[in-house]
Design a protein around this motif. Structure first.
Motif, PDB file in Angstrom:
ATOM      1  N   ARG A  35       0.804  -1.222   0.000  1.00  0.00           N
ATOM      2  CA  ARG A  35       0.000   0.000   0.000  1.00  0.00           C
ATOM      3  C   ARG A  35       0.838   1.275   0.000  1.00  0.00           C
ATOM      4  N   LYS A  68       1.229   3.924   2.815  1.00  0.00           N
ATOM      5  CA  LYS A  68      -0.223   4.010   2.660  1.00  0.00           C
ATOM      6  C   LYS A  68      -0.627   5.397   2.169  1.00  0.00           C
ATOM      7  N   ASP A 121      -2.308   8.375   0.464  1.00  0.00           N
ATOM      8  CA  ASP A 121      -3.645   8.684  -0.039  1.00  0.00           C
ATOM      9  C   ASP A 121      -3.556   9.705  -1.171  1.00  0.00           C
ATOM     10  N   TYR A 173      -3.193  10.391   8.227  1.00  0.00           N
ATOM     11  CA  TYR A 173      -4.496  10.330   7.547  1.00  0.00           C
ATOM     12  C   TYR A 173      -5.636  10.638   8.504  1.00  0.00           C
ATOM     13  N   HIS A 206     -14.107  10.651   1.531  1.00  0.00           N
ATOM     14  CA  HIS A 206     -13.040  10.042   2.318  1.00  0.00           C
ATOM     15  C   HIS A 206     -13.587   9.075   3.366  1.00  0.00           C
ATOM     16  N   THR A 211      -7.574   3.666   0.036  1.00  0.00           N
ATOM     17  CA  THR A 211      -7.108   5.045  -0.100  1.00  0.00           C
ATOM     18  C   THR A 211      -7.620   5.602  -1.416  1.00  0.00           C
ATOM     19  N   THR A 212      -7.411   6.888  -1.628  1.00  0.00           N
ATOM     20  CA  THR A 212      -7.830   7.503  -2.887  1.00  0.00           C
ATOM     21  C   THR A 212      -7.138   6.847  -4.068  1.00  0.00           C
TER      22      THR A 212
END
Length: 316
Positions: free
Chosen positions: A146, A159, A161, A176, A241, A250-251
């Motif tokens: 990720r 991770k 985003d 986040y 979100h 995530t995005t």
């Protein structure tokens, strides 16, 4: 064909350079909008209403001012937590110790990595086509699950985003939650300001009697329009979100994988929520984590994520 590729790469480079150059300008812009709202609410309208001599008006003004300042404190706390917190970077010489694709506990051997381990413990991948190993050609390092490379920051982010110009930082594993809280408190604050200034806005267009100079009236009008626009924008962004949080994506993952129904990291809404906000309810609405959560939930550190058993080998 080659020329167009060079031009596109150059345009992307210039775009990233512009984003880097924004720097503290965006922070001052955010603080400027907050300052404008503070002036319109506290100094121009509801601050003086406390001393109006009318009990009802003073009570309403006090309630609005108390709520406004409480939300403002949480907004600024969350905002600077996002700005100042590193989203998470790959530790030096990191290498996978489990088969991330199969979600089992079999250590990756030297042949799995494509070449012998060097004396510095770094790994040189001659064959990066191995789907069990994720490798960043820009950083020349292995990538944890990720993790993605940010062209603006020039490094891999755990991770990741997205890179947010409003916070002048990447949004990743370690900040986040702070970003989501910033969205929440910013939405509540802008909504409060909009509703508080709405009577003045209506009176302005109904030719009602509005106390104050032309300058203060203009400030009230601008503050109302700006806060209304940001409130509506933040509502949509926040809903997007929190829907990503509910599916533990995530995005970037949502765009690249279209949120596959058998996404391996989807553990159910409750556990997905805890993967971002932690399990300790006392810390859900503050930009911080309890020591217990940090100790027993590795996902909060951005390197190790629990996945569903027998899930498909879907990895970015």
């Amino acid at each position: 064909m080659h020329r167009s590729g060079v031009v596109m790469a150059w345009n992307v480079f210039k775009f990233c350079t512009v984003l880097r150059g924004l720097g503290s300008i965006m922070i001052f812009l955010v603080l400027g909008i907050i300052g404008l709202s503070y002036y319109a609410i506290v100094l121009t309208n509801y601050g003086p209403a406390l001393y109006s001599g009318v009990l009802g008006e003073a009570a309403v003004a006090l309630a609005i001012l108390v709520l406004f300042h409480c939300l403002l404190v949480m907004l600024l706390w969350s905002y600077f937590s996002v700005v100042l917190t590193d989203p998470g970077s790959v530790p030096p010489n990191w290498r996978p110790v489990v088969d991330e694709e199969k979600a089992d506990t079999i250590p990756l051997t030297v042949p799995d990595l494509g070449s012998p381990i060097l004396s510095s413990q770094s790994v040189s991948l001659a064959d990066t086509s191995n789907p069990r190993v994720r490798y960043c050609r820009k950083c020349n390092n292995l990538k944890p699950p990720r993790c993605h490379h940010c062209s603006v920051c020039g490094r891999c982010v755990l991770k990741m985003d997205h890179h947010c110009v409003w916070v002048v930082n990447c949004v990743g594993a370690l900040n986040y939650k702070f970003f989501l809280l910033f969205l929440l408190y910013a939405f509540l604050e802008t909504t409060l300001v909009t509703l508080s200034l709405l009577p003045h806005f209506i009176a302005f267009f109904n030719d009602g009697v509005i106390p104050g100079s032309p300058g203060t009236l203009a400030t009230t009008f601008i503050a109302f329009v700006l806060n209304l626009a940001f409130s509506l924008s933040l509502l949509g962004f926040m809903m997007m979100h929190f829907s990503l949080v509910s599916g533990n994506t995530t995005t970037i993952e949502a765009y690249e994988k279209k949120t596959a129904p058998k996404w391996r990291y989807d553990l159910g809404r409750k556990k997905n929520f805890e993967q971002v906000f932690g399990a300790d309810k006392r810390y859900w609405f503050v930009p911080s984590y309890s020591e217990e959560d940090l100790r027993r939930m590795p996902a909060l550190q951005g390197l190790d994520f629990p996945s569903r058993p027998n899930s498909g080998a879907q990895e970015l």
